[in-house]
Design a protein around this motif. Structure first.
Motif, short mmCIF file in Angstrom:
data_model
loop_
_atom_site.label_atom_id
_atom_site.label_comp_id
_atom_site.label_asym_id
_atom_site.label_seq_id
_atom_site.Cartn_x
_atom_site.Cartn_y
_atom_site.Cartn_z
N PRO A 169 -102.25 -61.13 -49.93
CA PRO A 169 -102.13 -59.59 -50.27
C PRO A 169 -101.06 -59.19 -49.23
N PHE A 170 -100.78 -57.65 -49.77
CA PHE A 170 -99.86 -57.09 -49.06
C PHE A 170 -99.92 -55.64 -49.34
N GLU A 171 -99.08 -54.84 -48.68
CA GLU A 171 -99.22 -53.38 -48.69
C GLU A 171 -97.87 -52.88 -49.43
N GLY A 172 -98.05 -52.77 -50.91
CA GLY A 172 -96.85 -52.30 -51.62
C GLY A 172 -97.39 -51.27 -52.66
N VAL A 173 -96.33 -50.61 -53.33
CA VAL A 173 -96.79 -49.25 -54.27
C VAL A 173 -96.24 -49.72 -55.59
N ALA A 174 -96.71 -49.23 -56.39
CA ALA A 174 -96.22 -48.95 -57.84
C ALA A 174 -96.08 -47.52 -58.49
N LEU A 175 -95.50 -47.26 -59.24
CA LEU A 175 -95.40 -45.92 -59.66
C LEU A 175 -96.13 -45.89 -60.95
N THR A 176 -97.02 -45.12 -61.22
CA THR A 176 -97.75 -44.67 -62.38
C THR A 176 -97.93 -43.16 -62.67
N LYS A 177 -98.67 -42.99 -63.63
CA LYS A 177 -98.68 -41.52 -64.02
C LYS A 177 -99.30 -40.52 -62.92
N ASP A 178 -99.84 -41.19 -62.08
CA ASP A 178 -100.55 -40.64 -60.73
C ASP A 178 -99.54 -40.67 -59.63
N GLY A 179 -98.38 -41.13 -59.78
CA GLY A 179 -97.39 -41.04 -58.73
C GLY A 179 -97.32 -42.62 -58.32
N PHE A 180 -96.63 -42.57 -57.04
CA PHE A 180 -96.84 -43.89 -56.24
C PHE A 180 -97.90 -44.04 -55.73
N VAL A 181 -98.60 -45.31 -56.10
CA VAL A 181 -99.93 -45.68 -55.60
C VAL A 181 -99.84 -47.28 -55.13
N PRO A 182 -101.23 -47.46 -54.47
CA PRO A 182 -101.01 -49.10 -53.93
C PRO A 182 -100.87 -49.78 -55.07
#
Length: 371
Positions: A125-138
């Protein structure tokens, strides 16, 4: 700039200068079906120069490999025309263009992977983000790849490499950096496997080798490069002994006689701050293990680029930030002209504004960007 603007051999090609356009994730693939947009062809065409090299931003090899909405990808035939337009735009200026291929691995979200869990060598596990239609999300929780699934991903890399060849590119670069899937296999902070792909470094580079061999089967070794990021931290990546790990990686890559090794220096940690205490990685230990061309990237300006090439620690230097706002960057560096400031707010996503609307220097009116 006596060294930066001399010819050099890079695999199958001879380049007229050593200023490289670095791959940048600009998130301008905004058309339905992830088709490259016309403004991307404008962007790359504007930055092309006779005898220069451009590396196109990380191109996802499949739907499940995607991490960011609007990021480049090449996984169906409908995208081919958009990519060919980019290759044609660079070639029209006499430049060379490589396509960087990527699998995001655990750095993703189910909205980007078609609803399936992101994959990784192991579950860490890690704390990262991805970009979706809802913006940057975990990022979504990821799962460990079964050993029987790995050949399928290797094949996706091979197919993407073939698509790049068919679209008229000059070569491909394997994205083995920045905490994405290949990097996740290499570094022991993310690879906890106990099978043939985990444990000692010889096993952890197995995935890298298999993907590299797939790319070489399409292109030949002299038109394939690899990018790595020793000491990188993006994506929660880490290794217990990065110098030993990446020295081994460099030796492995050297044996294949690939076109180049592309090294991200540790001086930039994802912001605009240079960590000057960290010496360039190429200078520290990779040069003695890799005998082919080395491209250095990360926080360079004209003077520091000239210095590292003059020292022999690197053969070429890749620029991202400064190239984003100076389409004629090689010309400006050679003639020591002022640089247009980059606009960080426009780096990730948007339209033509602060992307493909930057002018060349007023003294450089040649369409082919003469040097």
């Amino acid at each position: 700039m006596a060294h930066l603007f001399t010819p050099t051999k890079l695999g199958a090609y001879t380049l007229s200068h050593r200023v490289v356009l670095a791959p940048m994730t600009r998130l301008r693939t905004i058309q339905p079906g992830d088709i490259p947009s016309p403004m991307m062809a404008d962007f790359y065409g504007q930055r092309a120069s006779a005898g220069g090299l451009e590396i196109v931003e990380g191109v996802s090899i499949s739907v499940t490999a995607r991490s960011y909405l609007g990021a480049a990808s090449f996984y169906h035939d409908g995208q081919a025309a958009g990519w060919r337009a980019i290759a044609d735009a660079v070639h029209a200026k006499g430049g060379r263009v490589f396509m960087q291929l990527i699998h995001g691995g655990r750095q993703s979200h189910v909205d980007m992977t078609g609803g399936v869990a992101p994959v990784a060598p192991s579950v860490v596990p890690f704390e990262g983000v991805a970009l979706t239609k809802d913006g940057f999300v975990p990022v979504s929780p990821h799962r460990a790849l079964g050993i029987d699934e790995i050949p399928g991903i290797v094949e996706e890399f091979r197919v993407a490499a073939q698509r790049a060849l068919d679209a008229g590119f000059d070569g491909v670069e394997l994205h083995g950096a920045n905490g994405y899937l290949v990097d996740q296999f290499i570094q022991d902070g993310t690879n906890k496997r106990t099978d043939a792909y985990g444990g000692p470094i010889e096993n952890r580079v197995r995935f890298l080798r298999e993907v590299l061999e797939a790319l070489i089967s399409v292109w030949g070794a002299d038109r394939v490069g690899v990018r790595i990021s020793p000491s990188g931290e993006w994506g929660g990546i880490s290794d217990s002994n990065p110098e030993a790990t990446f020295s081994h990686v460099a030796k492995v890559l050297d044996a294949y006689r690939i076109a180049y090794l592309h090294v991200i220096e540790p001086r930039v940690k994802g912001d605009d701050t240079l960590h000057e205490g960290n010496a360039p990685v190429a200078a520290k230990y990779l040069r003695e293990h890799f005998t082919g061309p080395i491209i250095a990237a990360g926080g360079f300006d004209g003077e520091s680029a000239e210095a590292i090439v003059a020292s022999g620690e690197a053969d070429l230097v890749a620029f991202g930030r400064h190239f984003s706002s100076n389409p004629d960057l090689p010309y400006r560096l050679k003639h020591k002209l002022p640089l247009t400031p980059y606009v960080r707010a426009a780096f990730w996503g948007g339209d033509e504004k602060h992307y493909s609307d930057f002018p060349v220097h007023q003294s450089n009116s040649q369409a082919a960007m003469s040097l």
